[in-house]
Design an enzyme around this catalytic site. Sequence first.
Site, PDB file in Angstrom:
ATOM      1  N   ARG A  65      50.713  43.732  60.141  1.00 16.75           N
ATOM      2  CA  ARG A  65      51.492  44.887  60.590  1.00 16.75           C
ATOM      3  C   ARG A  65      50.682  45.809  61.489  1.00 16.75           C
ATOM      4  O   ARG A  65      51.249  46.624  62.211  1.00 16.75           O
ATOM      5  CB  ARG A  65      52.009  45.663  59.375  1.00 16.75           C
ATOM      6  CG  ARG A  65      52.926  44.844  58.487  1.00 16.75           C
ATOM      7  CD  ARG A  65      53.672  45.685  57.495  1.00 16.75           C
ATOM      8  NE  ARG A  65      54.665  46.528  58.152  1.00 16.75           N
ATOM      9  CZ  ARG A  65      55.604  47.238  57.513  1.00 16.75           C
ATOM     10  NH1 ARG A  65      55.660  47.188  56.194  1.00 16.75           N
ATOM     11  NH2 ARG A  65      56.459  47.976  58.172  1.00 16.75           N
ATOM     12  N   LYS A 171      45.783  34.093  44.690  1.00 13.36           N
ATOM     13  CA  LYS A 171      46.104  34.603  43.359  1.00 13.36           C
ATOM     14  C   LYS A 171      46.238  36.124  43.440  1.00 13.36           C
ATOM     15  O   LYS A 171      45.691  36.739  44.361  1.00 13.36           O
ATOM     16  CB  LYS A 171      45.042  34.169  42.350  1.00 13.36           C
ATOM     17  CG  LYS A 171      43.651  34.802  42.538  1.00 13.36           C
ATOM     18  CD  LYS A 171      43.492  36.050  41.690  1.00 13.36           C
ATOM     19  CE  LYS A 171      42.135  36.683  41.824  1.00 13.36           C
ATOM     20  NZ  LYS A 171      42.012  37.981  41.171  1.00 13.36           N
ATOM     21  N   LYS A 205      33.287  27.215  43.508  1.00 15.41           N
ATOM     22  CA  LYS A 205      31.874  27.431  43.222  1.00 15.41           C
ATOM     23  C   LYS A 205      31.224  26.135  42.753  1.00 15.41           C
ATOM     24  O   LYS A 205      31.784  25.405  41.927  1.00 15.41           O
ATOM     25  CB  LYS A 205      31.706  28.530  42.160  1.00 15.41           C
ATOM     26  CG  LYS A 205      32.186  29.901  42.632  1.00 15.41           C
ATOM     27  CD  LYS A 205      32.002  30.952  41.562  1.00 15.41           C
ATOM     28  CE  LYS A 205      32.517  32.300  42.024  1.00 15.41           C
ATOM     29  NZ  LYS A 205      31.736  32.860  43.128  1.00 15.41           N
ATOM     30  N   GLU A 239      31.146  42.516  35.687  1.00 14.78           N
ATOM     31  CA  GLU A 239      30.906  43.120  36.994  1.00 14.78           C
ATOM     32  C   GLU A 239      30.329  44.518  36.812  1.00 14.78           C
ATOM     33  O   GLU A 239      30.762  45.263  35.920  1.00 14.78           O
ATOM     34  CB  GLU A 239      32.208  43.239  37.791  1.00 14.78           C
ATOM     35  CG  GLU A 239      32.872  41.951  38.187  1.00 14.78           C
ATOM     36  CD  GLU A 239      34.145  42.216  38.962  1.00 14.78           C
ATOM     37  OE1 GLU A 239      34.068  42.310  40.205  1.00 14.78           O
ATOM     38  OE2 GLU A 239      35.205  42.355  38.345  1.00 14.78           O
ATOM     39  N   ASP A 258      44.208  40.180  36.396  1.00 17.87           N
ATOM     40  CA  ASP A 258      43.285  39.990  37.511  1.00 17.87           C
ATOM     41  C   ASP A 258      42.263  38.887  37.248  1.00 17.87           C
ATOM     42  O   ASP A 258      41.910  38.135  38.160  1.00 17.87           O
ATOM     43  CB  ASP A 258      42.562  41.303  37.806  1.00 17.87           C
ATOM     44  CG  ASP A 258      41.697  41.233  39.053  1.00 17.87           C
ATOM     45  OD1 ASP A 258      42.155  40.653  40.060  1.00 17.87           O
ATOM     46  OD2 ASP A 258      40.570  41.743  39.032  1.00 17.87           O
ATOM     47  N   HIS A 263      40.998  33.089  36.771  1.00 16.47           N
ATOM     48  CA  HIS A 263      39.595  32.670  36.795  1.00 16.47           C
ATOM     49  C   HIS A 263      39.109  32.145  35.446  1.00 16.47           C
ATOM     50  O   HIS A 263      38.578  31.035  35.339  1.00 16.47           O
ATOM     51  CB  HIS A 263      38.696  33.838  37.200  1.00 16.47           C
ATOM     52  CG  HIS A 263      38.948  34.348  38.578  1.00 16.47           C
ATOM     53  ND1 HIS A 263      39.438  33.559  39.598  1.00 16.47           N
ATOM     54  CD2 HIS A 263      38.758  35.578  39.131  1.00 16.47           C
ATOM     55  CE1 HIS A 263      39.543  34.284  40.699  1.00 16.47           C
ATOM     56  NE2 HIS A 263      39.141  35.498  40.446  1.00 16.47           N
TER      57      HIS A 263
END
Length: 515
Positions: A65, A171, A205, A239, A258, A263
Amino acid sequence: MSTVVQASPTRSVAIPPMPKADPCLVVIFGASGDLTKRKLIPALFDLACIGCISGQQFDILGTGRTEMNTDEFRAAMREAASTSKDARKFSDWNWAEFEKRLHYIPGDINDHGFYETLKGQMADLESKGASSNHLFYVSTPASLAPPIVQGLGKSGLSKNEKGWARIVLEKPFGRDLQTAQALNKEVLQVFNEQDVYRIDHYLGKETVQNILVFRFGNSLFEPIWNRNYIDYIEITAAETLGVEQRGAFYEETGALRDMIANHLLQLVTLTAMEPPVAFDADSVREQKVQVLRAIHHMSVDQIAERTVRGQYGPGTIGGKPVPGYREEPNVKPDSHTETYVAVEFRIDNWRWAGVPFYVRSGKRLAKSETEIKIHFKRTPQAIFSKTSDDDIEPNVITLRVQPNEGIAMSFAAKQPGAQMKAVPVKMDFCYQDAFGGEAPVAYETLLLDAMRGDPTLFTRGDETENQWRIITPIEDAWQQLPPPKFPNYDAGSDGPEESDRLIAGECRHWSPIGK
């Protein structure tokens, strides 16, 4: 403290060259967004630099956009690539060659007329030498995928008579079981399943893929990879980062959707699956789906007992003070969105009956790391009568996904001296030390596979639905249960104290994060 013994390959091993992609035109929806700048363009640039994609008949057409022309798009992508650690071959000369293949047109994905404009631009690029193979990459929020899929279908771009047409979907694939089923239905009305690539970058990975080699390529481990020898399995994705500028996104998503819904469930399936008959898409993905189908579906009371929610408050990371989640931009001051989740999963099959899988993920924790720890059962008794059972630590295999990718094993050895005393030692294998060089980053591997038509490392439609069959009841139960008193852990810690109680008992415990 354990002694560490380094492990290395029995012979010198060179990193094999990566295969070449098919010629194609990559169309990126959401090309002005963060993912394109941080991951997609650096990955495609690196693939071009190492010769996996040829300058001939390879082009990238970005759309979004944001109003800008091709020159402005090239400048924006150059700025992003020049500062990205993933664009490892960056130089002025390399970029000058690569950017010739970058193009951009602005447009509104909800405007049906835009897809005719897009179709005309693609035809124009083909007339100038671009490939007739088309890879559509939907780098947008999941809620924007349906109008893009519909637009590609109505314009005829999903059916390519001159070559192949594939679509890559980021995802999360939906936000619950109902939306995932609806999205699958819409996508499969336009594309064939073999042309749909649902991406989870964890599967790109090297260490994640190596789980299968470690398990099924070594007769030393596969015979003991079951309930007879394994006590419990611990999977952690921690994290140090907070939500930063993604507060609005996180308010709608939370840590369960999330991280756990994709994952970490992927890590569970690779750790628990049965051996596939071959390393191909159908064989591998079928075994992963079987694990998801076998995960025990919990009642509301069981969910209350086997899940923990957390939200970080103010704390210290790397010696610097950081705000709590509720002080982050675009976050409600009384938000009940979780930034930490711990779940105990049970797999109801012959191999894993009675073995709990403890899974946790959180933001603003003590260190950034992702690893799988396989905790083996203690020996039936101490090997000598004067040795306490508590002095013999159970064996643990650690699969480090990131950082410092590798595998470590702990076992007992005799401490030098006159006494017969067993102490834990660790044998450690590190990818970087053993193989040298630089392994491809996850998005390079997955983009290359999509351009080559290999869906093995992508998620199948029924796989995504089975993931949501596990996650949606937890979300629904949390709506019924009283919310925790947030915030309930300090930034820079190992998470909420409640998670320790989840795993406590029978000599089980979480491993300290970052130690």
